[in-house]
Enzyme design. Structure first.
Site, PDB file in Angstrom:
ATOM      1  N   ASP A 195     -39.629 -35.479 -44.001  1.00  0.00           N
ATOM      2  CA  ASP A 195     -39.777 -35.522 -42.547  1.00  0.00           C
ATOM      3  C   ASP A 195     -39.641 -34.125 -41.945  1.00  0.00           C
ATOM      4  O   ASP A 195     -38.913 -33.279 -42.462  1.00  0.00           O
ATOM      5  CB  ASP A 195     -38.698 -36.454 -41.967  1.00  0.00           C
ATOM      6  CG  ASP A 195     -38.987 -36.827 -40.525  1.00  0.00           C
ATOM      7  OD1 ASP A 195     -40.155 -36.707 -40.098  1.00  0.00           O
ATOM      8  OD2 ASP A 195     -38.047 -37.221 -39.829  1.00  0.00           O
ATOM      9  N   GLY A 196     -40.351 -33.923 -40.847  1.00  0.00           N
ATOM     10  CA  GLY A 196     -40.186 -32.684 -40.079  1.00  0.00           C
ATOM     11  C   GLY A 196     -41.400 -31.775 -40.071  1.00  0.00           C
ATOM     12  O   GLY A 196     -41.348 -30.689 -39.490  1.00  0.00           O
ATOM     13  N   GLY A 238     -44.320 -32.073 -38.496  1.00  0.00           N
ATOM     14  CA  GLY A 238     -44.866 -31.914 -37.150  1.00  0.00           C
ATOM     15  C   GLY A 238     -43.966 -31.041 -36.291  1.00  0.00           C
ATOM     16  O   GLY A 238     -44.434 -30.113 -35.619  1.00  0.00           O
ATOM     17  N   TRP A 240     -41.751 -28.863 -37.259  1.00  0.00           N
ATOM     18  CA  TRP A 240     -41.751 -27.487 -37.774  1.00  0.00           C
ATOM     19  C   TRP A 240     -42.945 -26.724 -37.189  1.00  0.00           C
ATOM     20  O   TRP A 240     -42.803 -25.602 -36.695  1.00  0.00           O
ATOM     21  CB  TRP A 240     -41.826 -27.500 -39.304  1.00  0.00           C
ATOM     22  CG  TRP A 240     -41.907 -26.128 -39.886  1.00  0.00           C
ATOM     23  CD1 TRP A 240     -40.859 -25.302 -40.192  1.00  0.00           C
ATOM     24  CD2 TRP A 240     -43.108 -25.405 -40.208  1.00  0.00           C
ATOM     25  NE1 TRP A 240     -41.330 -24.107 -40.673  1.00  0.00           N
ATOM     26  CE2 TRP A 240     -42.708 -24.145 -40.690  1.00  0.00           C
ATOM     27  CE3 TRP A 240     -44.462 -25.688 -40.113  1.00  0.00           C
ATOM     28  CZ2 TRP A 240     -43.622 -23.166 -41.101  1.00  0.00           C
ATOM     29  CZ3 TRP A 240     -45.378 -24.722 -40.513  1.00  0.00           C
ATOM     30  CH2 TRP A 240     -44.958 -23.483 -41.005  1.00  0.00           C
ATOM     31  N   HIS A 257     -48.220 -30.210 -41.927  1.00  0.00           N
ATOM     32  CA  HIS A 257     -48.505 -30.994 -43.136  1.00  0.00           C
ATOM     33  C   HIS A 257     -49.032 -30.084 -44.249  1.00  0.00           C
ATOM     34  O   HIS A 257     -48.726 -30.293 -45.424  1.00  0.00           O
ATOM     35  CB  HIS A 257     -49.497 -32.119 -42.821  1.00  0.00           C
ATOM     36  CG  HIS A 257     -48.952 -33.139 -41.865  1.00  0.00           C
ATOM     37  ND1 HIS A 257     -47.720 -33.739 -42.049  1.00  0.00           N
ATOM     38  CD2 HIS A 257     -49.447 -33.659 -40.714  1.00  0.00           C
ATOM     39  CE1 HIS A 257     -47.493 -34.581 -41.054  1.00  0.00           C
ATOM     40  NE2 HIS A 257     -48.526 -34.545 -40.229  1.00  0.00           N
ATOM     41  N   SER A 311     -46.842 -43.631 -44.952  1.00  0.00           N
ATOM     42  CA  SER A 311     -46.334 -45.001 -44.784  1.00  0.00           C
ATOM     43  C   SER A 311     -47.400 -45.893 -44.148  1.00  0.00           C
ATOM     44  O   SER A 311     -48.383 -45.400 -43.573  1.00  0.00           O
ATOM     45  CB  SER A 311     -45.086 -44.992 -43.897  1.00  0.00           C
ATOM     46  OG  SER A 311     -45.453 -44.723 -42.566  1.00  0.00           O
ATOM     47  N   ARG A 371     -51.110 -43.053 -36.518  1.00  0.00           N
ATOM     48  CA  ARG A 371     -51.068 -41.692 -35.966  1.00  0.00           C
ATOM     49  C   ARG A 371     -52.460 -41.277 -35.467  1.00  0.00           C
ATOM     50  O   ARG A 371     -53.459 -41.910 -35.822  1.00  0.00           O
ATOM     51  CB  ARG A 371     -50.582 -40.724 -37.039  1.00  0.00           C
ATOM     52  CG  ARG A 371     -49.125 -40.929 -37.318  1.00  0.00           C
ATOM     53  CD  ARG A 371     -48.528 -39.754 -38.029  1.00  0.00           C
ATOM     54  NE  ARG A 371     -47.092 -39.953 -38.117  1.00  0.00           N
ATOM     55  CZ  ARG A 371     -46.224 -39.004 -38.395  1.00  0.00           C
ATOM     56  NH1 ARG A 371     -46.646 -37.782 -38.623  1.00  0.00           N
ATOM     57  NH2 ARG A 371     -44.937 -39.277 -38.456  1.00  0.00           N
ATOM     58  N   LEU A 430     -41.800 -36.154 -66.533  1.00  0.00           N
ATOM     59  CA  LEU A 430     -41.402 -36.575 -65.187  1.00  0.00           C
ATOM     60  C   LEU A 430     -42.450 -37.552 -64.662  1.00  0.00           C
ATOM     61  O   LEU A 430     -43.651 -37.305 -64.797  1.00  0.00           O
ATOM     62  CB  LEU A 430     -41.345 -35.345 -64.267  1.00  0.00           C
ATOM     63  CG  LEU A 430     -41.366 -35.576 -62.743  1.00  0.00           C
ATOM     64  CD1 LEU A 430     -40.066 -36.218 -62.280  1.00  0.00           C
ATOM     65  CD2 LEU A 430     -41.537 -34.254 -62.004  1.00  0.00           C
ATOM     66  N   ARG A 485     -33.577 -37.222 -47.270  1.00  0.00           N
ATOM     67  CA  ARG A 485     -34.489 -37.154 -46.121  1.00  0.00           C
ATOM     68  C   ARG A 485     -34.248 -35.829 -45.408  1.00  0.00           C
ATOM     69  O   ARG A 485     -33.120 -35.532 -45.022  1.00  0.00           O
ATOM     70  CB  ARG A 485     -34.246 -38.307 -45.149  1.00  0.00           C
ATOM     71  CG  ARG A 485     -35.177 -38.217 -43.937  1.00  0.00           C
ATOM     72  CD  ARG A 485     -34.947 -39.325 -42.925  1.00  0.00           C
ATOM     73  NE  ARG A 485     -35.945 -39.209 -41.867  1.00  0.00           N
ATOM     74  CZ  ARG A 485     -36.559 -40.244 -41.298  1.00  0.00           C
ATOM     75  NH1 ARG A 485     -36.266 -41.461 -41.674  1.00  0.00           N
ATOM     76  NH2 ARG A 485     -37.448 -40.064 -40.348  1.00  0.00           N
ATOM     77  N   ILE A 514     -33.710 -44.667 -42.728  1.00  0.00           N
ATOM     78  CA  ILE A 514     -34.445 -44.875 -43.981  1.00  0.00           C
ATOM     79  C   ILE A 514     -35.928 -45.103 -43.721  1.00  0.00           C
ATOM     80  O   ILE A 514     -36.760 -44.840 -44.589  1.00  0.00           O
ATOM     81  CB  ILE A 514     -33.815 -46.060 -44.743  1.00  0.00           C
ATOM     82  CG1 ILE A 514     -32.362 -45.719 -45.028  1.00  0.00           C
ATOM     83  CG2 ILE A 514     -34.563 -46.337 -46.041  1.00  0.00           C
ATOM     84  CD1 ILE A 514     -31.721 -46.428 -46.139  1.00  0.00           C
TER      85      ILE A 514
END
Ligand code: FPP
Length: 247
Positions: free
Chosen positions: A2-3, A5, A7, A19, A47, A53, A113, A170, A177
């Site tokens: 998150d963040g 936009g 930023w 993004h 999501s 959006r 991984l 987060r 959440i």
């Protein structure tokens, strides 16, 4: 993650620029996870709610996914990183869907991984869909309702190949959440970090992991029970109790 936009807006850029910078942080984070020996990393990339959006933001995110899938494919493959998806890849635009499918296919033998991209994902939706699938099996007489347990529910979810979440991070300063891995994170350690996602660096990740290593996870037991279990397991395995992750 998150963040992005906020930023961008803070720097006087359009949100979509955030993004793009966020995608760089993704690359560094995946590399750091692999170096630290983390076996599973799951990123909440898009999501179910994100479909609402503005059109140009959704388009940018879909394009960034294509860029990521094409640009990183060989590196991910060579580094033993297997990519998979939680959520609904079939709902993505064709170009994005094909690029992600190609990425999944190209990296399928990775055993270092597992990188899971949550795409068109919603935790509630996953639970509702799983409940519906089980109900349908009961209706058809394929299973007995009394046989439904946690494992049966898991097996119908799009996260079925993942273990439970150990640590949920987060960024962006919010403490919620937001419909991420609701069932799978039941016993997760939650870390809410103040920096925006484009500012998230390997050292922040490492500090979060070190914080996690210092936690005592009790899963409903008492501290004394956990210590006894830890010691029994350590004796049985001949391992140290809390290995320090190397980087
Ligand atoms: C949330 O920040 C972030 C997203 C909705 C998208 C995350 C996508 C990326 C990091 C880049 C593409 C992903 C990959 C895997 C290449 P926000 O926009 O809600 O931030 P805000 O709360 O500041 O508005």
């Amino acid at each position: 993650m998150d963040g992005n936009g906020r930023w961008a807006e803070c720097q006087g850029f359009e949100r979509v620029k955030g993004h793009c910078e966020g995608a760089r942080a993704v690359r560094d984070t995946v590399e750091t996870a692999a170096r630290m020996g983390i076996p599973y990393l799951t990123l909440y990339a898009f999501s179910v709610a994100n479909w609402s959006r503005p059109r140009n933001e959704v388009d940018t995110l879909m394009r960034l996914l294509v860029d990521f899938a094409k640009r990183e494919r060989m590196d991910l493959r060579q580094n033993g990183i297997r990519v998979q998806v939680a959520g609904h890849v079939e709902e993505l635009p064709t170009v994005t869907r094909l690029a992600v499918r190609e990425l999944i296919n190209a990296t399928r033998h990775g055993d270092r991984l597992t990188l899971t991209l949550a795409l068109s994902y919603g935790g509630r939706r996953d639970l509702v869909d799983a409940a519906r699938a089980l109900a349908e099996k009961v209706r058809k007489g394929e299973i007995d309702a009394r046989a439904i347990d946690e494992q049966a529910l898991r097996s119908e979810m799009t996260t079925r190949l993942l273990p439970d979440v150990d640590l949920l991070i987060r960024t962006g300063g919010e403490s919620r959440i937001s419909d991420f891995l609701l069932f799978e994170a039941a016993y997760a350690e939650l870390m809410f970090l103040p920096m925006m996602w484009p500012e998230f660096r390997p050292e922040h990740f490492l500090a979060a992991i070190q914080g996690y290593m210092g936690k005592e996870r009790r899963f409903g037991l008492t501290s004394a029970q956990v210590r006894t279990q830890d010691q029994d397991a350590a004796r049985a395995n001949g391992r140290i109790l809390r290995p320090v992750v190397g980087y």
